[in-house]
Motif scaffolding. Structure first.
Motif, PDB file in Angstrom:
ATOM      1  N   LEU A   1       0.881  -1.091   0.006  1.00  0.00           N
ATOM      2  CA  LEU A   1       0.117   0.053  -0.166  1.00  0.00           C
ATOM      3  C   LEU A   1       0.781   1.431  -0.140  1.00  0.00           C
ATOM      4  O   LEU A   1       0.338   2.334  -0.448  1.00  0.00           O
TER       5      LEU A   1
ATOM      6  N   TRP B   1      -4.022   0.402   7.604  1.00  0.00           N
ATOM      7  CA  TRP B   1      -4.118  -0.955   6.630  1.00  0.00           C
ATOM      8  C   TRP B   1      -3.062  -1.767   6.767  1.00  0.00           C
ATOM      9  O   TRP B   1      -2.725  -2.782   5.904  1.00  0.00           O
TER      10      TRP B   1
ATOM     11  N   THR C   1      -3.803  -4.849  -0.360  1.00  0.00           N
ATOM     12  CA  THR C   1      -5.376  -4.779  -0.294  1.00  0.00           C
ATOM     13  C   THR C   1      -5.648  -5.239  -1.587  1.00  0.00           C
ATOM     14  O   THR C   1      -5.457  -4.468  -2.694  1.00  0.00           O
TER      15      THR C   1
ATOM     16  N   ASN D   1      -6.386  -1.840  -4.462  1.00  0.00           N
ATOM     17  CA  ASN D   1      -5.130  -1.208  -4.468  1.00  0.00           C
ATOM     18  C   ASN D   1      -3.925  -1.911  -4.956  1.00  0.00           C
ATOM     19  O   ASN D   1      -3.355  -1.297  -5.579  1.00  0.00           O
TER      20      ASN D   1
ATOM     21  N   ARG E   1     -16.492   5.721  -2.347  1.00  0.00           N
ATOM     22  CA  ARG E   1     -15.228   5.956  -3.045  1.00  0.00           C
ATOM     23  C   ARG E   1     -14.865   4.666  -3.919  1.00  0.00           C
ATOM     24  O   ARG E   1     -14.217   4.981  -5.133  1.00  0.00           O
ATOM     25  N   HIS E   2     -15.407   3.433  -3.751  1.00  0.00           N
ATOM     26  CA  HIS E   2     -15.302   2.328  -4.588  1.00  0.00           C
ATOM     27  C   HIS E   2     -16.107   2.485  -5.743  1.00  0.00           C
ATOM     28  O   HIS E   2     -17.407   2.905  -5.522  1.00  0.00           O
TER      29      HIS E   2
ATOM     30  N   TRP F   1      -6.778   7.118  -4.628  1.00  0.00           N
ATOM     31  CA  TRP F   1      -7.064   5.986  -5.682  1.00  0.00           C
ATOM     32  C   TRP F   1      -8.335   6.211  -6.161  1.00  0.00           C
ATOM     33  O   TRP F   1      -8.656   5.720  -7.629  1.00  0.00           O
TER      34      TRP F   1
ATOM     35  N   HIS G   1      -3.993   9.358   0.302  1.00  0.00           N
ATOM     36  CA  HIS G   1      -5.466   8.952   0.379  1.00  0.00           C
ATOM     37  C   HIS G   1      -6.474   9.751   1.208  1.00  0.00           C
ATOM     38  O   HIS G   1      -7.637   9.763   0.420  1.00  0.00           O
TER      39      HIS G   1
ATOM     40  N   GLN H   1      -0.802   6.723   0.440  1.00  0.00           N
ATOM     41  CA  GLN H   1      -0.933   5.494  -0.107  1.00  0.00           C
ATOM     42  C   GLN H   1      -0.429   5.466  -1.476  1.00  0.00           C
ATOM     43  O   GLN H   1      -1.125   6.387  -2.262  1.00  0.00           O
TER      44      GLN H   1
HETATM   45  C1  FUC Z   1      -9.710  -0.293   1.007  1.00  0.00           C
HETATM   46  C2  FUC Z   1     -10.339   1.007   0.763  1.00  0.00           C
HETATM   47  C3  FUC Z   1      -9.714   2.161   1.603  1.00  0.00           C
HETATM   48  C4  FUC Z   1      -8.194   2.016   1.608  1.00  0.00           C
HETATM   49  C5  FUC Z   1      -7.662   0.464   2.054  1.00  0.00           C
HETATM   50  C6  FUC Z   1      -6.286   0.200   2.012  1.00  0.00           C
HETATM   51  O1  FUC Z   1     -10.171  -0.748   2.045  1.00  0.00           O
HETATM   52  O2  FUC Z   1     -11.585   1.081   0.835  1.00  0.00           O
HETATM   53  O3  FUC Z   1      -9.946   3.343   1.033  1.00  0.00           O
HETATM   54  O4  FUC Z   1      -7.623   2.252   0.346  1.00  0.00           O
HETATM   55  O5  FUC Z   1      -7.962  -0.353   1.157  1.00  0.00           O
END
Ligand code: FUC
Length: 749
Positions: A338, A350, A355, A359, A567-568, A610, A648, A652
């Motif tokens: 990340l 995180w 992820t 990511n 955001r997603h 992102w 972020h 990130q």
């Molecule tokens: C996902 C995203 C978060 C963040 C995390 C590392 O859970 O929803 O925004 O980027 O990854």
């Protein structure tokens, strides 16, 4: 033209102003402080804790009941049972940690001039200043051939170099060797720091420093190396962990001794040769304003934040993305996590892990198009590991063949659900998405040997779903339980849900995965015993639906979102990076994708770096140049730190890579058999040129434009496959011999 980030002040204590160096395995952030220099160090395998089996033994028995509850609409009960029965035990994965800090103290004095820069062409950071009438320079690089971070100190007057160096590990504002077990002097010219991170089977690490000088003296006193009266000096830092080496200290020591024997000039020369072989492949100019080009990087970023368009900064951001990928993902290293390979926290956000519900994939979006295909190697090595652990999880938790990975993983290839987070953890699609990168790699390179090696992974990722997919009440085959990462829906009765059956993204991923298996088998001439079953399953997947607002549906039913600006934007996977939705092949779905984006943005979407970067790519594929550019501007203005790291927030790295891919996608788009030039050229880039971007089908493209119109293009075909080359409303069919090139003018003639 040189490409550099530069500043008129040291980073002081601000990590977001420090400059990143890396050779994949080793990373360092250089602060450029005159009196108290700091190199914040990372080694990619220094994670807290060892491998674990986190399989939840109650998952398999609970699965039918979870599905029954979901299909009966009893969401609260399904959620409760899933969290207890499907969560991995213990409930979280391992996390990444810093290696420590190299702290160099210099005599204090009045500064007369100062400049700090990161040269992207050479991957060397420079610090230059004058103090007491002496001009001092520091050059710092992370060398892949020498597996060392090297700092060279020079002065224009003999005997003027004096400093003290220590190695520390821990927060700098307190007693800070506390996370190291030992720091010991070595040979009168260096230090070795050792320790272990995280419990019984934790990772043992070692960092080794050696200092060489011309003139003057070097000695150790306690755990400090002291240099006095030197003409010049070289600091060499090596490191290793038990993840790769049984004797990390022995390895680090021998690499440091070897590097010291080779000396600065040889280290620097080999570094340049190795690094430039990647970075020099591609060039890009987007025009620009000489007044902005002349500004320090933080000042020009501030101009963009104030509303200026700065094509020169757009191009720099693109090159920085290539630089960062080369610096954080080299053959033999772990994949970029990340934070790439640059983390200064013992409890990073995180976990600074992998992820894989967006990511990690985004990190590798620029690799193929930017002519860096070998840099996907670390990602594919991770996938090989996931295949082994993910098989166990598939079998024991779900009773399925194949392999599965949920939304996150770590260096031990942990595939179990993590974090007991309903909106993220129980998504079984991580391996499916990562496996599609194998197919993309083949699409760009046409490398059949690679595909032959990759095919078993691709099919095994698909095999899991042959067993995992379950019929929904309408007879369609769906994933369950799953979620649409990481969004929450509302039922008409007001109840909120996260788990569902057949999230739109899953259906799109599986459509691509089953097709990839089919097409790969055809290329390889394999008659796969499960091939017919893959195709039959694909035909029973839910098709993309258009909802009441004209948007692409995110869930199997037309639910509202709790957070419409989330955001997603997972359900637009098929638009980018997928290939299911495009304005010319599926105009209705493309229109629905546009409505989806507009809705997200009207409610504040794109608020993480992102997310904004993904949105650039969506608009690029929809060929809306105004929108794509507006979001690139927003990425720079709202989600970029002074050192041009993506924010972020916090830092990130995915947004850097997604932004770089987005710039490429605005200039060049491809699918097998088709290459499109300047599909989404914004008005802000009327003039520009590109060298050696890559397209699917094994093509490299050099092209230039002026007055927003293509002026010339040279197409080189590595594989000899035919393609239609398109620009604006013109097209030409090309069939070149392998290795042949053709140059056309702006009318494609
Ligand atoms: C996902 C995203 C978060 C963040 C995390 C590392 O859970 O929803 O925004 O980027 O990854």
């Amino acid at each position: 033209m040189t490409h550099e980030l530069w500043y008129t002040h040291p980073a002081d204590t601000d990590w977001t102003r420090a400059l990143p160096l890396g050779c994949g395995r080793l990373g360092a952030m250089l602060f450029g402080n005159v009196a108290e220099e700091r190199l914040a160090l990372n080694e990619d395998s220094l994670w807290c804790g060892g491998p674990r089996d986190r399989v939840n033994p109650d998952a398999l028995a609970a699965l039918p009941e979870i599905r029954r509850l979901l299909f009966a609409g009893r969401l609260a009960d399904a959620h409760a049972l899933t969290v207890d029965a499907i969560s991995g035990i213990p409930d979280s994965q391992r996390h990444y940690e810093p290696l420590g800090d190299l702290l160099v103290t210099f005599p204090a004095g009045e500064l007369e001039e100062y400049r700090r820069s990161l040269d992207l062409d050479d991957a060397i950071a420079h610090i230059a200043y004058t103090q007491g009438g002496v001009h001092y320079t520091r050059e710092v690089l992370a060398s892949e051939p020498d597996q060392a971070i090297a700092m060279r100190l020079t002065a224009d007057q003999a005997g003027s170099i004096a400093f003290r160096v220590r190695l520390q590990r821990g927060p700098l504002d307190s007693y800070s060797s506390r996370y190291a077990d030992t720091v010991r002097p070595e040979d009168g010219c260096g230090l070795v720091m050792t320790g272990a991170a995280g419990g019984e089977h934790g990772v043992r690490f070692a960092a080794c420093l050696r200092v060489t000088v011309d003139g003057g003296t070097v000695r150790t006193l306690g755990d400090t190396v002291i240099v006095e009266g030197a003409d010049d000096a070289t600091l060499l830092l090596t490191a290793a962990t038990s993840y790769r080496e049984s004797d990390p200290a022995g390895y680090a020591r021998s690499r440091a001794i070897q590097a010291a024997e080779r000396g600065w000039e040889a280290i620097r020369a080999d570094h340049l040769r190795e690094y430039r072989a990647y970075f020099d492949r591609v060039s890009l100019t987007l025009g620009g304003d000489p007044a902005l080009d002349a500004l320090p990087t933080d000042a020009r970023l501030a101009c963009v934040q104030a509303g200026a368009a700065d094509p020169g900064l757009d191009a720099l951001y693109f090159h920085y993305g290539r630089y960062l990928l080369i610096a954080s993902s080299r053959p033999g290293s772990l994949p970029a996590n990340l934070q790439g390979v640059w983390n200064d926290s013992f409890t990073p956000s995180w976990g600074s892990k992998y992820t894989v519900n967006i990511n990690t994939e985004m990190n590798y979006w620029p690799a193929e198009v930017c002519n860096l295909p070998e840099l996907t190697g670390p990602l594919f090595a991770l996938l090989d590991g996931l295949r082994v652990t993910g098989r166990l999880v598939a079998r024991e938790m779900y009773g399925c063949r194949g392999f599965v990975c949920h939304h996150n993983t770590d260096i031990w290839h942990d595939c179990c659900p993590t974090d007991r987070n309903l909106s993220a953890s129980f998504w079984p699609m991580g391996a499916a998405w990562l496996s599609l990168h194998l197919w993309e790699h083949f699409a760009y390179t046409g490398d059949r040997d690679f595909l032959a090696q990759a095919y078993p992974t691709l099919r095994e990722a698909a095999l899991f779903f042959l067993d995992f997919l379950t019929p929904d009440p309408r007879g369609r085959l769906v994933t369950a339980p799953t979620c649409s990462p990481e969004n929450v829906y509302v039922l008409p009765n007001g109840e909120q849900g996260t788990l569902c059956a057949g999230a739109s993204m899953d259906n799109q991923l599986l459509d691509m995965l089953f097709r990839a298996c089919r097409d790969a088998a055809t290329v390889l001439g394999i008659d796969d015993p499960d091939g017919a079953a893959f195709e039959a399953a694909r035909c029973r997947l839910p098709q993309p639906g258009i909802g009441k607002a004209g948007q692409l549906m995110e869930w199997p039913d037309d639910f509202d979102e709790v957070e419409p600006g989330h955001r997603h934007v997972s359900h637009l996977f098929g638009l980018y990076p997928g290939d299911l939705i495009a304005p010319d092949t599926t105009p209705e779905l493309a229109q629905a994708a546009r409505v989806t984006l507009e809705r997200r943005l009207a409610h504040g979407g794109g608020h993480t770096g992102w997310s904004r970067a993904w949105i650039i790519n969506f608009w690029a594929r929809l060929r809306d140049a105004g929108q794509a550019y507006a979001h690139l501007q927003a990425l720079l203005a709202k989600s970029t730190l002074p050192n041009l790291f993506d924010d972020h927030p916090p830092f990130q790295i995915d947004g850097n890579f997604g932004g770089t891919a987005g710039i490429a996608e605005m200039l060049l788009q491809s699918r097998p058999g088709e290459v499109r030039l300047l599909p989404t050229l914004p008005a802000a880039w009327p003039t520009g040129s590109v060298r050696s971007l890559c397209a699917r089908g094994g093509f490299t493209l050099d092209f230039a434009w002026a007055n927003s119109t293509l002026t010339t293009v040279t197409v080189t075909s590595r594989l000899g496959t035919p393609c239609i080359l398109r620009h604006a409303d013109r097209e030409v069919a090309l069939t070149l011999a392998p290795g042949a090139s053709i140059t056309l003018d702006g009318t494609l003639t």
